[in-house]
Design a protein around this motif. Sequence first.
Motif, mmCIF file in Angstrom:
data_model
loop_
_atom_site.group_PDB
_atom_site.id
_atom_site.type_symbol
_atom_site.label_atom_id
_atom_site.label_comp_id
_atom_site.label_asym_id
_atom_site.label_seq_id
_atom_site.Cartn_x
_atom_site.Cartn_y
_atom_site.Cartn_z
ATOM 1 N N PHE A 136 4.594 -3.197 7.914
ATOM 2 C CA PHE A 136 5.480 -2.482 7.002
ATOM 3 C C PHE A 136 4.830 -2.183 5.654
ATOM 4 C CE2 PHE A 136 9.063 -4.728 9.427
ATOM 5 C CZ PHE A 136 9.213 -3.645 10.283
ATOM 6 N N ASP A 137 3.595 -2.621 5.471
ATOM 7 C CA ASP A 137 2.913 -2.431 4.196
ATOM 8 C C ASP A 137 2.217 -1.069 4.163
ATOM 9 O OD1 ASP A 137 1.975 -2.999 1.677
ATOM 10 O OD2 ASP A 137 0.193 -4.056 2.391
ATOM 11 N N GLU A 138 2.186 -0.460 2.991
ATOM 12 C CA GLU A 138 1.467 0.804 2.799
ATOM 13 C C GLU A 138 -0.016 0.492 2.686
ATOM 14 O OE1 GLU A 138 0.808 4.734 2.588
ATOM 15 O OE2 GLU A 138 2.823 3.885 2.698
ATOM 16 N N ARG A 139 -0.831 1.090 3.569
ATOM 17 C CA ARG A 139 -2.247 0.783 3.603
ATOM 18 C C ARG A 139 -3.070 2.054 3.466
ATOM 19 N NH1 ARG A 139 -1.887 -4.303 4.980
ATOM 20 N NH2 ARG A 139 -4.142 -4.553 4.764
ATOM 21 N N GLU A 140 -4.324 1.879 3.003
ATOM 22 C CA GLU A 140 -5.212 3.020 2.830
ATOM 23 C C GLU A 140 -5.590 3.623 4.186
ATOM 24 O OE1 GLU A 140 -9.652 4.052 1.015
ATOM 25 O OE2 GLU A 140 -8.842 2.012 0.895
ATOM 26 N N HIS A 141 -5.853 2.779 5.160
ATOM 27 C CA HIS A 141 -6.252 3.233 6.489
ATOM 28 C C HIS A 141 -5.168 2.885 7.497
ATOM 29 C CE1 HIS A 141 -10.252 3.863 4.844
ATOM 30 N NE2 HIS A 141 -10.237 2.629 4.404
ATOM 31 N N ARG A 142 -4.974 3.793 8.453
ATOM 32 C CA ARG A 142 -4.005 3.543 9.521
ATOM 33 C C ARG A 142 -4.708 3.720 10.853
ATOM 34 N NH1 ARG A 142 -1.132 7.392 6.302
ATOM 35 N NH2 ARG A 142 0.181 6.352 4.747
ATOM 36 N N TRP A 143 -4.539 2.746 11.716
ATOM 37 C CA TRP A 143 -5.171 2.796 13.032
ATOM 38 C C TRP A 143 -4.305 3.594 14.015
ATOM 39 C CZ3 TRP A 143 -5.253 -1.585 17.151
ATOM 40 C CH2 TRP A 143 -6.098 -1.226 18.201
ATOM 41 N N ILE A 144 -3.074 3.170 14.213
ATOM 42 C CA ILE A 144 -2.137 3.879 15.084
ATOM 43 C C ILE A 144 -1.183 4.646 14.169
ATOM 44 C CG2 ILE A 144 -0.485 3.661 16.977
ATOM 45 C CD1 ILE A 144 -1.758 0.995 17.671
ATOM 46 N N GLY A 145 -1.616 5.810 13.753
ATOM 47 C CA GLY A 145 -0.914 6.549 12.713
ATOM 48 C C GLY A 145 0.532 6.884 13.039
ATOM 49 N N TRP A 146 0.825 7.285 14.296
ATOM 50 C CA TRP A 146 2.174 7.694 14.654
ATOM 51 C C TRP A 146 3.171 6.542 14.525
ATOM 52 C CZ3 TRP A 146 4.451 4.974 18.551
ATOM 53 C CH2 TRP A 146 3.616 4.285 19.449
ATOM 54 N N LEU A 147 2.687 5.311 14.597
ATOM 55 C CA LEU A 147 3.551 4.147 14.442
ATOM 56 C C LEU A 147 3.533 3.612 13.021
ATOM 57 C CD1 LEU A 147 5.314 1.849 15.630
ATOM 58 C CD2 LEU A 147 3.169 0.654 16.193
ATOM 59 N N GLU A 148 2.337 3.473 12.449
ATOM 60 C CA GLU A 148 2.199 2.834 11.149
ATOM 61 C C GLU A 148 2.688 3.715 10.006
ATOM 62 O OE1 GLU A 148 -1.872 1.683 10.834
ATOM 63 O OE2 GLU A 148 -1.849 0.574 12.728
ATOM 64 N N ARG A 149 2.525 5.038 10.143
ATOM 65 C CA ARG A 149 2.898 5.936 9.055
ATOM 66 C C ARG A 149 4.398 5.871 8.734
ATOM 67 N NH1 ARG A 149 1.320 10.110 11.284
ATOM 68 N NH2 ARG A 149 -0.872 9.851 10.743
ATOM 69 N N PRO A 150 5.296 6.064 9.720
ATOM 70 C CA PRO A 150 6.725 5.997 9.387
ATOM 71 C C PRO A 150 7.187 4.599 8.986
ATOM 72 C CG PRO A 150 6.413 6.228 11.760
ATOM 73 C CD PRO A 150 5.081 6.447 11.127
ATOM 74 N N LEU A 151 6.618 3.550 9.592
ATOM 75 C CA LEU A 151 7.033 2.189 9.250
ATOM 76 C C LEU A 151 6.629 1.818 7.833
ATOM 77 C CD1 LEU A 151 6.283 0.241 12.566
ATOM 78 C CD2 LEU A 151 8.494 0.999 11.681
ATOM 79 N N SER A 152 5.463 2.294 7.388
ATOM 80 C CA SER A 152 5.018 1.967 6.035
ATOM 81 C C SER A 152 5.869 2.644 4.967
ATOM 82 C CB SER A 152 3.554 2.374 5.862
ATOM 83 O OG SER A 152 3.399 3.787 5.951
ATOM 84 N N ARG A 153 6.634 3.692 5.360
ATOM 85 C CA ARG A 153 7.480 4.390 4.402
ATOM 86 C C ARG A 153 8.865 3.753 4.271
ATOM 87 N NH1 ARG A 153 5.923 10.360 6.833
ATOM 88 N NH2 ARG A 153 3.811 10.475 5.942
ATOM 89 N N LEU A 154 9.146 2.759 5.098
ATOM 90 C CA LEU A 154 10.448 2.083 5.031
ATOM 91 C C LEU A 154 10.431 1.084 3.879
ATOM 92 C CD1 LEU A 154 11.081 1.405 8.830
ATOM 93 C CD2 LEU A 154 12.090 3.201 7.418
ATOM 94 N N LYS A 155 10.922 1.480 2.743
ATOM 95 C CA LYS A 155 10.926 0.615 1.562
ATOM 96 C C LYS A 155 12.253 -0.144 1.485
ATOM 97 C CE LYS A 155 6.918 2.299 0.449
ATOM 98 N NZ LYS A 155 5.697 1.506 0.628
ATOM 99 N N VAL A 156 12.441 -1.053 2.409
ATOM 100 C CA VAL A 156 13.673 -1.840 2.482
ATOM 101 C C VAL A 156 13.337 -3.291 2.179
ATOM 102 C CG1 VAL A 156 15.607 -2.566 3.925
ATOM 103 C CG2 VAL A 156 14.613 -0.279 4.210
ATOM 104 N N ASP A 157 13.968 -3.864 1.163
ATOM 105 C CA ASP A 157 13.715 -5.253 0.805
ATOM 106 C C ASP A 157 14.115 -6.184 1.951
ATOM 107 O OD1 ASP A 157 12.827 -4.466 -1.668
ATOM 108 O OD2 ASP A 157 14.768 -4.775 -2.661
#
Length: 386
Positions: A136-157
């Motif tokens: 869920f963390d925003e990272r500089e590099h993404r390996w599986i972009g289709w999965l990591e990209r939308p999850l990293s945008r979930l800014k839910v505490d």
Amino acid sequence: MVLKTFGWSFGVTALGLACAAFFWGWEAFALVAILSVLEISLSFDNAVVNAGVLKKMNAFWQKIFLTIGILIAVFGMRLIFPVVIVAISAGVGPIEAIDVAVDDPDRYEKLVTDAHPAIAAFGGMFLLMIFLDFLFDEREHRWIGWLERPLSRLKVDGLSIGTALVVLLVTAMTLAGSAHQYGGHHADKTSTVLLSGVAGLITYLFVAGLSGHFEEKLEEDEEREHEAEEAAKRAGKQPTAVGLAGKAAFFMFLYLEVLDASFSFDGVIGAFAVTNHIFWMALGLGIGAMYVRSLTVYLVRQGTLDDYVYLEHGAHYAIGALAVILLVTVRYEINEVVTGLVGVCLIAASFWSSVRRNRTIGPDGGGDDTGDGGGQAKEREVTSGV
């Protein structure tokens, strides 16, 4: 470089195998060697994740990790921890638990196996939190972009905590009611799994929270380090930044030890598939732990994680897979070979993706890398005519 980093591991291997052959014979020699390989295969992802933390620490704390840390790993988790499990499960004292481990290995194996649901829930939740926080963390590099990209945008505490608790609840309601026990029996361990899982979650939040806090404090004071040193010299005191560095390094060291403990759960339990002799297990798993420690330092000193940027991703996905496997083993037996292969395959895939990325956009990334193993980056370069 290899001899300098792995020298102690080679020495411990020779000494451990020699002791096994001298005191117990060639059968012990063979089983200790097998257990060493088992531990290395199960814990390679541990080395990669450890390297991501260890590279933030100076040479002094890296030495502490290889000396005091390995003593904790070998004697604490591979020898004392199983005895503690026996003592708690059987309601006996530590001395009597050692007597059981030495004189009645079959009963010792039964007690540890029956305690497995609690161990799996604790370790599974701890490792699951590591994976979820990474995912869920925003990272500089993404390996599986289709999965990591939308999850990293979930800014839910508290998203990681909420997700982990849902997984724990599902595990307790579906698997713990018929938990696997020694001899193929099953028992209701719902309350045990819930309690142990919450304990694993709290442990992660406490240790990771403290290490993260002091790391942030250290980063905030880096710009003032020179001024603090000059002021401390004039006043005859230690600069504040040094004190913070010590605290930050200590809590990162503590985090690494708890992380190693969580990774060792499956190795300790899986060792019973090979032998129930406590000292053979301690020797074999201890030798494996030495190589994991040395590999961690090697990855840091070689800058491997910087050169192969998806390697850390693969290790965290392996952690997530291991967490799920641990929770599933509350009810079902899963061969440790399967566990090891899952981790190795994920890390191998991430390594190959890193190699492809370096071939197409160079080791420095050549700009923003949004993932899918370098495939999108290659497409952007082809489109732009590079």
